[in-house]
Design a protein around this motif. Structure first.
Motif, short mmCIF file in Angstrom:
data_model
loop_
_atom_site.label_atom_id
_atom_site.label_comp_id
_atom_site.label_asym_id
_atom_site.label_seq_id
_atom_site.Cartn_x
_atom_site.Cartn_y
_atom_site.Cartn_z
N LEU A 154 -9.64 16.52 -47.52
CA LEU A 154 -8.98 17.82 -47.50
C LEU A 154 -8.46 18.21 -48.89
O LEU A 154 -7.63 19.11 -49.01
N LYS A 199 -1.93 15.73 -45.07
CA LYS A 199 -3.10 16.40 -45.68
C LYS A 199 -3.31 15.93 -47.11
O LYS A 199 -4.45 15.67 -47.56
N THR A 231 -1.04 24.96 -40.54
CA THR A 231 0.00 23.92 -40.45
C THR A 231 1.24 24.46 -39.77
O THR A 231 1.91 23.75 -39.01
#
Length: 275
Positions: free
Chosen positions: A22, A16, A38
């Motif tokens: 993101l 990420k 996650t």
């Protein structure tokens, strides 16, 4: 091998951080939606990886037990033999895959390839010690092997009495621990050397080599033994004469025992100060 949930979650977070789209997900709160996701994905991945591991282990086990024409295959099948249990027609496995320990009489097995045949040595346990199968047991086991063996393979199936080892020893002992007969002064053992020899032979792998140097190391591991010397060693099996052993010996039966009377009569003890 399956990763931990924490490892998987960290790999997601690392990916990420490398994705500019993101970059807005910056909250470090434990309740942040992106962090919770996650964790959820990491748990799902962890479950999947564990399923993969279990599946691989099962496939490996199937492959290991289904390999034909290997010596280990015969050893595995020998250990699966169940005395007095009917083998299904045209099958090399019992109906119940779980082995019943009360009828699984083959405790040890070794397959040896010889010219034009495979010799299968087997032994059972009796009173905690290795022992040959009875005539009836060996007959049943032989019939079992003849049913499951590979076509065209000649088998020689044996289960004999242990090979017998004779030893003449010279033991240099510490007089603070042992006396002139080899007994411990504290009275805890009358024959520590003989007991150590018996334990050494018992601990040998089935069909493994008896090695003189290894025995010497075991003797010198006895408390109170300063130097252990093997003056003479010889072994026999069946009704054959004793053969001198100078370096190593492969027991014909797959295991061996000491001639204890001979050992006690041929062990010399000499006092020696500690080294």
């Amino acid at each position: 091998m399956a990763r931990t949930i924490a490892q998987i979650q960290q790999s997601i977070i690392t990916a990420k951080l490398m994705d500019p789209t993101l970059s807005g997900l910056t909250s470090t709160s434990n309740t942040a939606i992106w962090l919770l996701w996650t964790y959820v994905v990491a748990v799902c991945q962890w479950v999947l990886e564990n399923y993969f591991d279990a599946h691989k282990a099962e496939v490996d086990q199937i492959i290991a037990t289904q390999r034909a024409h290997t010596l280990q295959w015969y050893v595995t099948k020998a250990r699966q033999f169940q005395y007095g249990v009917l083998l299904p027609y045209e099958s090399d496995s019992y109906v119940t895959p779980t082995i019943d320990p009360t009828v699984a009489i083959i405790s040890y097995a070794a397959a040896v390839e010889l010219p034009s045949l495979v010799r299968l040595k087997v032994a059972t346990l009796s009173g905690g010690s290795l022992a040959p199968l009875s005539v009836t047991q060996l007959t049943a086991f032989t019939a079992y092997i003849q049913l499951i063996k590979d076509a065209g393979v000649r088998m020689q199936i044996t289960s004999g009495n242990p090979d017998v080892l004779r030893l003449q020893l010279t033991i240099y002992y510490d007089p603070l621990v042992l006396d002139a007969t080899g007994a411990r002064i504290d009275g805890s053992s009358t024959y520590p050397v003989k007991d150590a020899v018996k334990q050494f032979l018992k601990a040998l792998p089935f069909n493994g080599l008896f090695v003189i140097n290894n025995l010497i190391a075991a003797l010198q591991g006895i408390e109170g033994v300063v130097i252990g010397v093997v003056v003479y060693a010889a072994a026999t099996y069946a009704a054959l004469p004793y053969t001198p052993v100078t370096v190593e010996y492969a027991p014909d039966a797959g295991y061996m025992v000491a001639d204890e009377s001979y050992l006690l009569a041929n062990a010399t003890y000499i006092s020696h100060s500690p080294i």
